[in-house]
Motif scaffolding. Sequence first.
Motif, PDB file in Angstrom:
ATOM      1  N   UNK A   1      45.745  38.383  30.972  1.00  0.00           N
ATOM      2  CA  UNK A   1      46.176  37.038  30.595  1.00  0.00           C
ATOM      3  C   UNK A   1      47.550  36.796  31.226  1.00  0.00           C
ATOM      4  N   UNK A   2      47.637  35.735  32.022  1.00  0.00           N
ATOM      5  CA  UNK A   2      48.906  35.399  32.658  1.00  0.00           C
ATOM      6  C   UNK A   2      49.371  36.502  33.623  1.00  0.00           C
ATOM      7  N   UNK A   3      48.458  36.932  34.492  1.00  0.00           N
ATOM      8  CA  UNK A   3      48.799  37.972  35.481  1.00  0.00           C
ATOM      9  C   UNK A   3      48.481  37.469  36.893  1.00  0.00           C
ATOM     10  N   UNK A   4      49.140  38.064  37.861  1.00  0.00           N
ATOM     11  CA  UNK A   4      48.805  37.813  39.258  1.00  0.00           C
ATOM     12  C   UNK A   4      48.250  39.117  39.841  1.00  0.00           C
ATOM     13  N   UNK A   5      46.955  39.107  40.138  1.00  0.00           N
ATOM     14  CA  UNK A   5      46.300  40.346  40.572  1.00  0.00           C
ATOM     15  C   UNK A   5      46.020  40.365  42.071  1.00  0.00           C
ATOM     16  N   UNK A   6      46.587  39.401  42.794  1.00  0.00           N
ATOM     17  CA  UNK A   6      46.204  39.228  44.200  1.00  0.00           C
ATOM     18  C   UNK A   6      46.440  40.465  45.073  1.00  0.00           C
ATOM     19  N   UNK A   7      47.495  41.193  44.848  1.00  0.00           N
ATOM     20  CA  UNK A   7      47.732  42.333  45.739  1.00  0.00           C
ATOM     21  C   UNK A   7      47.461  43.690  45.082  1.00  0.00           C
ATOM     22  N   UNK A   8      46.647  43.667  44.040  1.00  0.00           N
ATOM     23  CA  UNK A   8      46.228  44.933  43.420  1.00  0.00           C
ATOM     24  C   UNK A   8      44.780  45.218  43.797  1.00  0.00           C
ATOM     25  N   UNK A   9      44.380  46.480  43.755  1.00  0.00           N
ATOM     26  CA  UNK A   9      43.022  46.836  44.188  1.00  0.00           C
ATOM     27  C   UNK A   9      42.174  47.291  43.003  1.00  0.00           C
ATOM     28  N   UNK A  10      40.890  46.874  43.044  1.00  0.00           N
ATOM     29  CA  UNK A  10      39.969  47.146  41.938  1.00  0.00           C
ATOM     30  C   UNK A  10      38.658  47.750  42.454  1.00  0.00           C
ATOM     31  N   UNK A  11      38.666  48.358  43.611  1.00  0.00           N
ATOM     32  CA  UNK A  11      37.429  48.899  44.212  1.00  0.00           C
ATOM     33  C   UNK A  11      36.728  49.885  43.285  1.00  0.00           C
ATOM     34  N   UNK A  12      35.466  49.615  43.000  1.00  0.00           N
ATOM     35  CA  UNK A  12      34.668  50.540  42.194  1.00  0.00           C
ATOM     36  C   UNK A  12      35.020  50.547  40.716  1.00  0.00           C
ATOM     37  N   UNK A  13      35.872  49.633  40.286  1.00  0.00           N
ATOM     38  CA  UNK A  13      36.268  49.623  38.864  1.00  0.00           C
ATOM     39  C   UNK A  13      35.152  49.041  38.008  1.00  0.00           C
ATOM     40  N   UNK A  14      35.046  49.518  36.776  1.00  0.00           N
ATOM     41  CA  UNK A  14      34.094  48.944  35.819  1.00  0.00           C
ATOM     42  C   UNK A  14      34.762  47.716  35.199  1.00  0.00           C
ATOM     43  N   UNK A  15      34.163  46.559  35.446  1.00  0.00           N
ATOM     44  CA  UNK A  15      34.726  45.313  34.922  1.00  0.00           C
ATOM     45  C   UNK A  15      33.739  44.661  33.944  1.00  0.00           C
ATOM     46  N   UNK A  16      33.075  45.494  33.172  1.00  0.00           N
ATOM     47  CA  UNK A  16      32.070  45.046  32.214  1.00  0.00           C
ATOM     48  C   UNK A  16      32.744  44.352  31.027  1.00  0.00           C
ATOM     49  N   UNK A  17      32.458  43.085  30.898  1.00  0.00           N
ATOM     50  CA  UNK A  17      33.026  42.278  29.815  1.00  0.00           C
ATOM     51  C   UNK A  17      34.561  42.280  29.813  1.00  0.00           C
ATOM     52  N   UNK A  18      35.149  42.484  30.980  1.00  0.00           N
ATOM     53  CA  UNK A  18      36.605  42.392  31.095  1.00  0.00           C
ATOM     54  C   UNK A  18      36.994  40.916  30.938  1.00  0.00           C
ATOM     55  N   UNK A  19      38.042  40.678  30.195  1.00  0.00           N
ATOM     56  CA  UNK A  19      38.438  39.290  29.926  1.00  0.00           C
ATOM     57  C   UNK A  19      39.554  38.879  30.888  1.00  0.00           C
ATOM     58  N   UNK A  20      39.252  37.913  31.739  1.00  0.00           N
ATOM     59  CA  UNK A  20      40.268  37.344  32.626  1.00  0.00           C
ATOM     60  C   UNK A  20      40.508  35.911  32.160  1.00  0.00           C
ATOM     61  N   UNK A  21      41.638  35.677  31.571  1.00  0.00           N
ATOM     62  CA  UNK A  21      41.927  34.315  31.099  1.00  0.00           C
ATOM     63  C   UNK A  21      42.110  33.378  32.297  1.00  0.00           C
ATOM     64  N   UNK A  22      42.002  32.088  32.041  1.00  0.00           N
ATOM     65  CA  UNK A  22      42.046  31.090  33.116  1.00  0.00           C
ATOM     66  C   UNK A  22      43.337  31.132  33.935  1.00  0.00           C
ATOM     67  N   UNK A  23      44.402  31.580  33.332  1.00  0.00           N
ATOM     68  CA  UNK A  23      45.692  31.577  34.040  1.00  0.00           C
ATOM     69  C   UNK A  23      45.920  32.826  34.903  1.00  0.00           C
ATOM     70  N   UNK A  24      44.887  33.644  35.062  1.00  0.00           N
ATOM     71  CA  UNK A  24      45.021  34.853  35.899  1.00  0.00           C
ATOM     72  C   UNK A  24      44.741  34.476  37.360  1.00  0.00           C
ATOM     73  N   UNK A  25      45.628  34.904  38.240  1.00  0.00           N
ATOM     74  CA  UNK A  25      45.456  34.620  39.676  1.00  0.00           C
ATOM     75  C   UNK A  25      44.894  35.874  40.355  1.00  0.00           C
ATOM     76  N   UNK A  26      43.919  35.673  41.237  1.00  0.00           N
ATOM     77  CA  UNK A  26      43.369  36.799  42.015  1.00  0.00           C
ATOM     78  C   UNK A  26      42.399  37.660  41.226  1.00  0.00           C
ATOM     79  N   UNK A  27      41.530  37.006  40.450  1.00  0.00           N
ATOM     80  CA  UNK A  27      40.551  37.761  39.647  1.00  0.00           C
ATOM     81  C   UNK A  27      39.610  38.516  40.591  1.00  0.00           C
ATOM     82  N   UNK A  28      39.449  39.833  40.417  1.00  0.00           N
ATOM     83  CA  UNK A  28      38.557  40.588  41.325  1.00  0.00           C
ATOM     84  C   UNK A  28      37.103  40.163  41.143  1.00  0.00           C
ATOM     85  N   UNK A  29      36.342  40.213  42.260  1.00  0.00           N
ATOM     86  CA  UNK A  29      34.935  39.784  42.187  1.00  0.00           C
ATOM     87  C   UNK A  29      34.045  40.935  41.767  1.00  0.00           C
TER      88      UNK A  29
END
Lengths: 161, 126
Positions: free
Chosen positions: A133-161
């Motif tokens: 919530x309220x984070x900028x994730x654009x230059x962080x890496x999430x390769x192979x991460x488990x993002x099951x039901x991870x909550x990304x609030x609307x104000x998060x920039x750079x949500x990993x796909x």
Amino acid sequence: MKNIILSVLICSNLLFAFDINDLKKLKEDGDCPMCDLSYADLKGLDLSMSNLNDANLTHVNFTNTIAHKANFSNSDLSHALFVNSNIKGATFVNAILRDVNFTEARIWKGNFSHAIIDNCNFSESALGSAIFDDNNLTNSTFGGAILYKTIFKENVIGIPK
Amino acid sequence: MKSLLLIIACTLALFAGELQFEHNFNKALQKAKTQNKEVMMMYSATWCPECNYMKEVVFKNKEVVSYIKKHFIVLTLDIQKDTLPEGFNYIGIPTFFFIDKNAKEKNKIIGGSKADIFLQNLKALK
């Protein structure tokens, strides 16, 4: 002579950047809010439920550490290592997370609300049900991460796909 | 009659790729003995996201399902409803206990993981 004393002081400061009493307090009480533990080696310790709020945790090595529901809120964790750590339910609210390595960490239900996240490595970590919530994730890496039901609030920039 | 057969066939096809979960320790053990398999007992909770990930994602992975079906009878126990059988201990959920024909713990996997890693860990137990 002055130079020798100065060199010794500089070297000792480099070797023990953290406050020895703070480290002792953490190991004895399990809590150490507002402590200076920078550069401490906390590899493999059990820090479950520890309160490390508002602490200086820069360059701390938390590799293989178990820290379920630990409180890292408002702390500076820049350059910290959480490789293969088990930090389920840990709270990083308002923390500074610059160049933090979370590779293969288990961060189920972790709370990263309002944390400064810059150039962090979340590769192969488990972030299921974690909150961003309220984070900028654009230059962080999430390769192979488990993002099951991870909550990304609307104000998060750079949500990993 | 044709419709009934079609419904049965569809139902069978639907469940063919899914794991069947047992909820009773003795029944699971008996079934395992009959089929010459081991029991994989999962101790979990409905409120645990890691457990739900295993059930909803990993246990729906074709390779994982196929391997488990071949080697194990899956028993699930809920931390809020069921106590662990005597002799079994856990430190966190989910925990996967692998139980031999004599009801003894052979191995244990603590925590969930992605399907490929879980499968790797299962294979390493054999």
